[in-house]
Design an enzyme around this catalytic site. Sequence first.
Site, short mmCIF file in Angstrom:
data_model
loop_
_atom_site.label_atom_id
_atom_site.label_comp_id
_atom_site.label_asym_id
_atom_site.label_seq_id
_atom_site.Cartn_x
_atom_site.Cartn_y
_atom_site.Cartn_z
N LYS A 96 -43.42 23.41 -0.75
CA LYS A 96 -43.04 22.93 0.80
C LYS A 96 -42.35 24.73 1.64
O LYS A 96 -42.63 25.25 2.47
CB LYS A 96 -42.99 22.51 1.47
CG LYS A 96 -44.04 21.05 1.24
CD LYS A 96 -43.26 19.43 2.22
CE LYS A 96 -41.76 19.20 1.64
NZ LYS A 96 -42.42 18.20 0.21
N ARG A 135 -42.10 11.91 7.60
CA ARG A 135 -42.38 11.67 6.79
C ARG A 135 -42.13 10.07 6.05
O ARG A 135 -42.40 9.98 5.28
CB ARG A 135 -40.17 11.67 5.68
CG ARG A 135 -39.94 12.28 4.47
CD ARG A 135 -39.35 12.47 3.41
NE ARG A 135 -38.99 13.10 2.90
CZ ARG A 135 -38.84 14.48 2.59
NH1 ARG A 135 -38.72 15.33 2.76
NH2 ARG A 135 -38.75 14.76 1.54
N ARG A 144 -36.56 23.48 -11.18
CA ARG A 144 -36.30 23.93 -10.23
C ARG A 144 -34.68 23.16 -10.59
O ARG A 144 -33.53 23.90 -10.43
CB ARG A 144 -36.52 22.72 -8.81
CG ARG A 144 -35.47 23.61 -7.69
CD ARG A 144 -35.88 23.57 -6.66
NE ARG A 144 -36.05 21.22 -6.13
CZ ARG A 144 -36.98 20.82 -4.84
NH1 ARG A 144 -37.42 21.69 -4.34
NH2 ARG A 144 -37.49 20.12 -5.09
N ARG A 201 -29.38 20.85 -6.74
CA ARG A 201 -29.82 20.40 -6.25
C ARG A 201 -28.97 18.29 -6.38
O ARG A 201 -30.10 18.01 -7.89
CB ARG A 201 -31.00 19.17 -5.33
CG ARG A 201 -30.76 20.70 -4.07
CD ARG A 201 -32.32 20.87 -3.70
NE ARG A 201 -32.54 19.56 -3.73
CZ ARG A 201 -33.93 19.33 -2.32
NH1 ARG A 201 -34.42 20.63 -2.09
NH2 ARG A 201 -34.39 17.86 -2.53
N ARG A 234 -37.95 9.42 -5.76
CA ARG A 234 -38.40 10.03 -4.97
C ARG A 234 -39.94 10.23 -4.44
O ARG A 234 -40.83 9.86 -3.88
CB ARG A 234 -37.43 11.64 -4.85
CG ARG A 234 -36.48 11.73 -4.48
CD ARG A 234 -35.99 12.91 -4.62
NE ARG A 234 -36.31 14.11 -4.40
CZ ARG A 234 -36.29 15.46 -5.29
NH1 ARG A 234 -35.41 15.25 -5.98
NH2 ARG A 234 -36.97 15.99 -4.40
P1 ADP Z 1 -38.43 17.59 -0.73
O1 ADP Z 1 -37.89 18.26 -2.47
O2 ADP Z 1 -38.23 15.88 -1.50
O3 ADP Z 1 -39.36 16.97 -0.58
P2 ADP Z 1 -36.34 17.54 1.17
O4 ADP Z 1 -35.58 18.76 0.65
O5 ADP Z 1 -37.03 17.58 1.45
O6 ADP Z 1 -36.62 16.99 -0.43
O7 ADP Z 1 -35.74 16.34 1.12
C1 ADP Z 1 -34.52 15.88 0.59
C2 ADP Z 1 -33.80 14.14 1.32
O8 ADP Z 1 -33.37 14.74 2.55
C3 ADP Z 1 -35.39 13.56 1.25
O9 ADP Z 1 -34.98 13.02 -0.47
C4 ADP Z 1 -34.50 12.56 1.96
O10 ADP Z 1 -33.33 12.03 1.22
C5 ADP Z 1 -33.81 13.15 2.64
N1 ADP Z 1 -34.92 13.30 3.99
C6 ADP Z 1 -35.52 15.24 4.23
N2 ADP Z 1 -36.11 14.83 5.52
C7 ADP Z 1 -36.21 13.11 5.66
C8 ADP Z 1 -36.97 12.94 6.48
N3 ADP Z 1 -38.09 13.39 7.46
N4 ADP Z 1 -37.28 11.05 6.96
C9 ADP Z 1 -35.88 10.49 5.62
N5 ADP Z 1 -34.97 11.23 4.95
C10 ADP Z 1 -35.30 12.30 4.67
#
Ligand code: ADP
Length: 190
Positions: free
Chosen positions: A14, A89, A128, A134, A146
Amino acid sequence: MKYFILFGPPGAGKGTQAAKMKEKYSLRHISTGDLLRKEIAEETELGKMAKSLTDNGNLVPDEIVIGMIRNVLDSDRTAKGFLLDGFPRTEAQAVALDRMLKERGSEVTSVLSLMIDDDEVVRRIKKRAEIENRADDADEATIRNRVRTYHEKTEPVINHYKSTGKYNEVNGTGSIEEVFGTLCGIIDRL
Ligand code: ADP
C-alpha cells in the site's frame, strides 16, 4: 473531491503504490500508520498509548484514528483528492468515514484492494525488517498477529464496500510497475 481507499493486508504494498499514485494524480496521501509512527517518535501522549498496541500488532482504538483522519480532511482544502492508506481498518471506521464524507457532501470514489496471501505477507515483512526499522516488523509472532487482526477486523470491511460497486480487487503479487499499471487502469476509467 475524490476519495480513494487503498486497502489490503499488511505488507501488500500500500505504501509503495500510494507514493506513486500520489505523484501521478496529485492526491493527498494519508497513512494512519505513518501518522501513528510520527506520534510515537515525538513521544506524544497519543504516541505513548499507540506504541504498545502497534508494537504487538494490535489496532489502535477507532476513536483515535477517526479523529486523526478528520483533522487531515479538515486541514487540507487544496488537494485534488485524498488517498487513504491503512484506513478504514474496521467496520466502525468505515461507517465513520461514510459519515464524515457525507457531511462534506461527498462519498468514497473507489476502493482499491491489493490482494496477497498470508505467506507472502510474512515473507515481505521479514524482508522489509532488514531494510526499515519498524518495531512491528521485528518478530514473526507480531507479524502473525497483524495477519490475524487483518482477517478478523479488517477483511470484513470488504463487505462494507462490495455492495457499493466501488470495490476493486487488484493482484498485489506482480512487480511494482505491474501493480501500479493495473491501479492506474482502474483510476483512469473512473
Ligand atoms: P501495515 O504494514 O500493517 O499495513 P501500517 O503502517 O498501516 O502497517 O500500520 C501500523 C500499525 O498502526 C497497525 O498494525 C496498527 O496497530 C496501527 N494502525 C494503523 N492504521 C490503523 C487504523 N486505521 N486503526 C487502528 N490501528 C491502526
